[in-house]
Design an enzyme around this catalytic site. Structure first.
Site, PDB file in Angstrom:
ATOM      1  CE  LYS A 267      -0.399  -4.531  -5.069  1.00 48.29           C
ATOM      2  NZ  LYS A 267      -0.342  -5.500  -3.768  1.00 48.29           N
TER       3      LYS A 267
ATOM      4  CD  GLU B 171     -10.802   4.054   3.650  1.00 48.82           C
ATOM      5  OE1 GLU B 171      -9.896   4.750   4.402  1.00 48.82           O
ATOM      6  OE2 GLU B 171     -11.302   2.978   3.573  1.00 48.82           O
TER       7      GLU B 171
ATOM      8  CB  CYS C 221      -9.725   2.645   7.412  1.00 51.57           C
ATOM      9  SG  CYS C 221     -11.252   2.076   6.569  1.00 51.57           S
TER      10      CYS C 221
ATOM     11  CD  GLU D 105      -5.018   4.220  10.228  1.00 55.34           C
ATOM     12  OE1 GLU D 105      -4.148   4.337   9.075  1.00 55.34           O
ATOM     13  OE2 GLU D 105      -6.266   4.249  10.049  1.00 55.34           O
TER      14      GLU D 105
HETATM   15  P1  NAD Z   1       0.130   0.128   2.429  1.00 52.57           P
HETATM   16  O1  NAD Z   1      -0.512   1.395   1.923  1.00 52.57           O
HETATM   17  O2  NAD Z   1       1.598  -0.245   2.043  1.00 52.57           O
HETATM   18  O3  NAD Z   1      -0.556  -1.040   1.573  1.00 52.57           O
HETATM   19  C1  NAD Z   1      -1.576  -1.073   0.951  1.00 52.57           C
HETATM   20  C2  NAD Z   1      -1.975  -1.505  -0.673  1.00 52.57           C
HETATM   21  O4  NAD Z   1      -1.016  -0.582  -1.440  1.00 52.57           O
HETATM   22  C3  NAD Z   1      -1.110  -3.005  -0.752  1.00 52.57           C
HETATM   23  O5  NAD Z   1      -2.099  -3.525  -1.638  1.00 52.57           O
HETATM   24  C4  NAD Z   1       0.123  -2.674  -1.129  1.00 52.57           C
HETATM   25  O6  NAD Z   1       0.711  -3.715  -1.773  1.00 52.57           O
HETATM   26  C5  NAD Z   1      -0.168  -1.432  -1.866  1.00 52.57           C
HETATM   27  N1  NAD Z   1       1.211  -0.841  -2.240  1.00 52.57           N
HETATM   28  C6  NAD Z   1       2.372  -0.735  -1.130  1.00 52.57           C
HETATM   29  N2  NAD Z   1       3.164   0.140  -1.852  1.00 52.57           N
HETATM   30  C7  NAD Z   1       2.705   0.463  -3.112  1.00 52.57           C
HETATM   31  C8  NAD Z   1       3.375   1.378  -4.132  1.00 52.57           C
HETATM   32  N3  NAD Z   1       4.467   1.776  -3.778  1.00 52.57           N
HETATM   33  N4  NAD Z   1       2.531   1.609  -5.280  1.00 52.57           N
HETATM   34  C9  NAD Z   1       1.365   1.093  -5.315  1.00 52.57           C
HETATM   35  N5  NAD Z   1       0.780   0.315  -4.379  1.00 52.57           N
HETATM   36  C10 NAD Z   1       1.667   0.025  -3.363  1.00 52.57           C
HETATM   37  O7  NAD Z   1      -0.179  -0.413   3.794  1.00 52.57           O
HETATM   38  P2  NAD Z   1       0.721  -1.293   4.732  1.00 52.57           P
HETATM   39  O8  NAD Z   1       2.084  -1.142   4.770  1.00 52.57           O
HETATM   40  O9  NAD Z   1       0.033  -2.480   4.555  1.00 52.57           O
HETATM   41  O10 NAD Z   1       0.038  -0.803   6.271  1.00 52.57           O
HETATM   42  C11 NAD Z   1       0.701   0.343   6.830  1.00 52.57           C
HETATM   43  C12 NAD Z   1      -0.051   1.126   7.432  1.00 52.57           C
HETATM   44  O11 NAD Z   1      -1.157   1.595   6.489  1.00 52.57           O
HETATM   45  C13 NAD Z   1      -1.172   0.585   8.699  1.00 52.57           C
HETATM   46  O12 NAD Z   1      -0.526   0.425   9.787  1.00 52.57           O
HETATM   47  C14 NAD Z   1      -2.292   1.505   8.628  1.00 52.57           C
HETATM   48  O13 NAD Z   1      -1.888   2.543   9.515  1.00 52.57           O
HETATM   49  C15 NAD Z   1      -2.660   1.940   7.206  1.00 52.57           C
HETATM   50  N6  NAD Z   1      -3.505   1.303   6.489  1.00 52.57           N
HETATM   51  C16 NAD Z   1      -4.889   1.762   6.275  1.00 52.57           C
HETATM   52  C17 NAD Z   1      -5.706   0.999   5.639  1.00 52.57           C
HETATM   53  C18 NAD Z   1      -6.880   1.538   5.400  1.00 52.57           C
HETATM   54  O14 NAD Z   1      -7.911   0.853   5.410  1.00 52.57           O
HETATM   55  N7  NAD Z   1      -7.227   2.919   5.130  1.00 52.57           N
HETATM   56  C19 NAD Z   1      -5.469  -0.272   5.199  1.00 52.57           C
HETATM   57  C20 NAD Z   1      -4.159  -0.777   5.407  1.00 52.57           C
HETATM   58  C21 NAD Z   1      -3.231  -0.068   6.193  1.00 52.57           C
END
Ligand code: NAD
Length: 486
Positions: free
Chosen positions: A180, A255, A289, A388
């Protein structure tokens, strides 16, 4: 920029090497970060699509894919690596358009993506167990088996690299994958899935269900048909993923980002250190990250470092992918608001904005632009020093001595990466060994690190290791066979 390639994403969900419309028939517009306008659409997958993808993956495990010798799996992945290289121009253009990053970064990401399949293609048939001396009359051997069907959820910051980082070791180890990708940016993973089929990956070994996190993502993590979960993203969603994995009694790797420090001692080679430090906070507009987002500097050289970085930050410029400057727009209006929120709170709390970069003249008005910013000195307890931000914002903190440097480096809930800059090799190693982080560089910093290098978090940055041979171990489970031969 080249003409935008045909958008494969509009075709739906990718299951069993075929596109099919998403069951609910809905789509999600894809916005260009550079101008805020929709330029494509992806399918909004739901639980029904996830069910079909998991079923296809299970059938692959029980069919040709599950029976395939390791060296043949490796050959397919090596072929995919070559196909990625052959299609690099198209993939880089797609990646840049989708994420807003400069073309040079997108090109580097595609090179890295191809390297993942090269590395793990070569590793597929080199993954083996061991024999263990036991009692007289016994022969004991271990073997590494794939988990089975792995759910993989990736974020939007490096879609191509994240596709390679997760699916290459999972497939090399013999698993089937249901991915996903992130709704904000997933056109490249969708195109890569087509190339994987072209490389000869059997039906069902790799399935992609794009969609919203709370719909397709939540349905995938909760699915009882999974054997393992791999998640990269925010700590908040990581908690949900781990809870879902616990309910199904399966393992997961998480991660979850970081607040990675550069620790700069007074004897450091500042000419070598400072360009790297500036580069690793603007890379990918700070949406990495492992971005070096905290700069800890020994008090004796704090002002000198400020002076030199102020000069550098003043020249850093954001622009469109084709302008190919220091950084692009951030991914979304939501991400921009989040970053701006951190900056305005820092301002309200009296933290000095030391320098601010620019947005290139003529950049489209609707783009999600955030100029690079340097703040300092930031109090250790402030959220700018601890949380972060995921944007091009660098927080500077002074330290007094070696012990204070170690304390400050560890003074966050995260523990993903760190760098120690010093000409005193003994001290650099001593400090590196005391920092709680999955990767520590000495006199260098490779945000993201190399494909060969185990990578992952301690503390709130998550658990499990990606990259290197360690990733193959993560995507397998160990069986011990004990034979009494008398
Ligand atoms: P997120 O955790 O919401 O999204 C990451 C992934 O998880 C996406 O594919 C999203 O569709 C999926 N996801 C979201 N809600 C979910 C759920 N309930 N169940 C399963 N999957 C789900 O991150 P975001 O909202 O895009 O970003 C928010 C913050 O997260 C950023 O500002 C940053 O600090 C952090 N982030 C970290 C990384 C990293 O590489 N570690 C990457 C993106 C964001």
């Amino acid at each position: 920029m080249n003409a935008i390639p045909p958008n494969p994403a509009a075709k739906g969900v990718f299951i069993g090497n075929r596109w099919r419309p998403a069951a609910a028939g809905r789509t999600i517009p894809v916005l260009s970060p550079s101008d805020g306008r929709a330029f494509a659409a992806i399918a909004a997958g739901t639980a029904e699509d996830v069910d079909a993808a998991v079923a296809a993956a299970r059938a692959a495990m029980e069919g040709a894919w599950g029976r395939m010798p390791a060296f043949e799996r490796g050959r397919i992945l090596s072929r995919l690596s070559r196909l990625i290289e052959e299609n690099a121009a198209e993939l880089a253009t797609l990646e840049a358009r989708d994420t807003g990053k400069p073309m040079k970064q997108a090109r580097a990401d595609i090179v890295a993506c191809a390297r993942y399949f090269e590395f793990y293609g070569g590793g597929a048939d080199k993954l083996h167990g061991e024999t263990i001396p036991f009692l007289p009359g016994f022969f004991v051997a271990t073997e590494r088996e794939p988990h089975g069907v792995c759910g993989v959820i990736i974020p939007w910051n490096y879609p191509a690299q994240m596709f390679g980082r997760t699916t290459a070791p999972a497939l090399a180890a013999g698993n089937a994958v249901v991915m996903k990708p992130a709704e904000e940016a997933c056109l490249t993973p969708l195109r890569l899935a087509e190339l994987a089929a072209e490389a000869g990956l059997p039906e069902g070994a790799l399935n992609i269900v794009p969609g919203l996190g709370e719909e397709a993502g939540a349905a995938l993590t909760a699915h009882a048909g999974l054997d393992f979960l791999s998640f990269t993203g925010s700590p908040e969603v990581g908690t949900l993923v781990q809870a879902a994995a616990a309910r199904n009694h399966i393992g997961c790797t998480l991660e979850l980002g970081g607040k990675s420090p550069h620790v700069v001692f007074a004897d450091a080679d500042l000419d070598a250190a400072l360009p790297v430090i500036a580069a690793t906070i603007v890379q990918n507009a700070g949406q990495t990250c492992s971005a070096g987002s905290r700069l800890l500097v020994e008090r004796a050289v704090f002002d000198a470092v400020v002076e030199r970085l102020v000069e550098r930050f003043g020249t850093l410029t954001a622009g469109t992918p084709e302008a190919d400057l220091d950084l692009g727009a951030v991914i979304s209006a939501r991400q921009k608001a989040r970053i701006e929120g951190y900056c305005s709170r820092a301002g309200q709390d009296g933290i000095r904005l030391l320098a601010e970069g620019k947005v290139a003249e003529g950049s489209p008005e609707g783009g999600f632009w955030v100029p690079p910013r340097l703040y300092g000195p930031v109090p250790g307890g402030h959220q700018l020093a601890r949380e972060e931000v995921f944007g091009p914002v660098l927080a500077m903190l002074p330290f007094n001595d070696e012990a204070d440097a170690v304390r400050s480096a560890n003074d966050t809930e995260f523990g993903l990466m760190a760098a120690v800059w010093s000409r005193d090799g003994g001290r650099a190693l001593r400090v590196a060994r005391q920092i709680r982080a999955g990767q520590v560089y000495i006199n260098a910093f490779g945000a993201g690190g190399g494909i060969e290098l185990p990578f992952g978090g301690m503390k709130k940055s998550g658990h499990g290791r990606e990259k290197g041979f360690e990733a193959l171990y993560e995507f397998t489970t160990l069986k011990t066979i004990i034979t009494k031969h008398g």
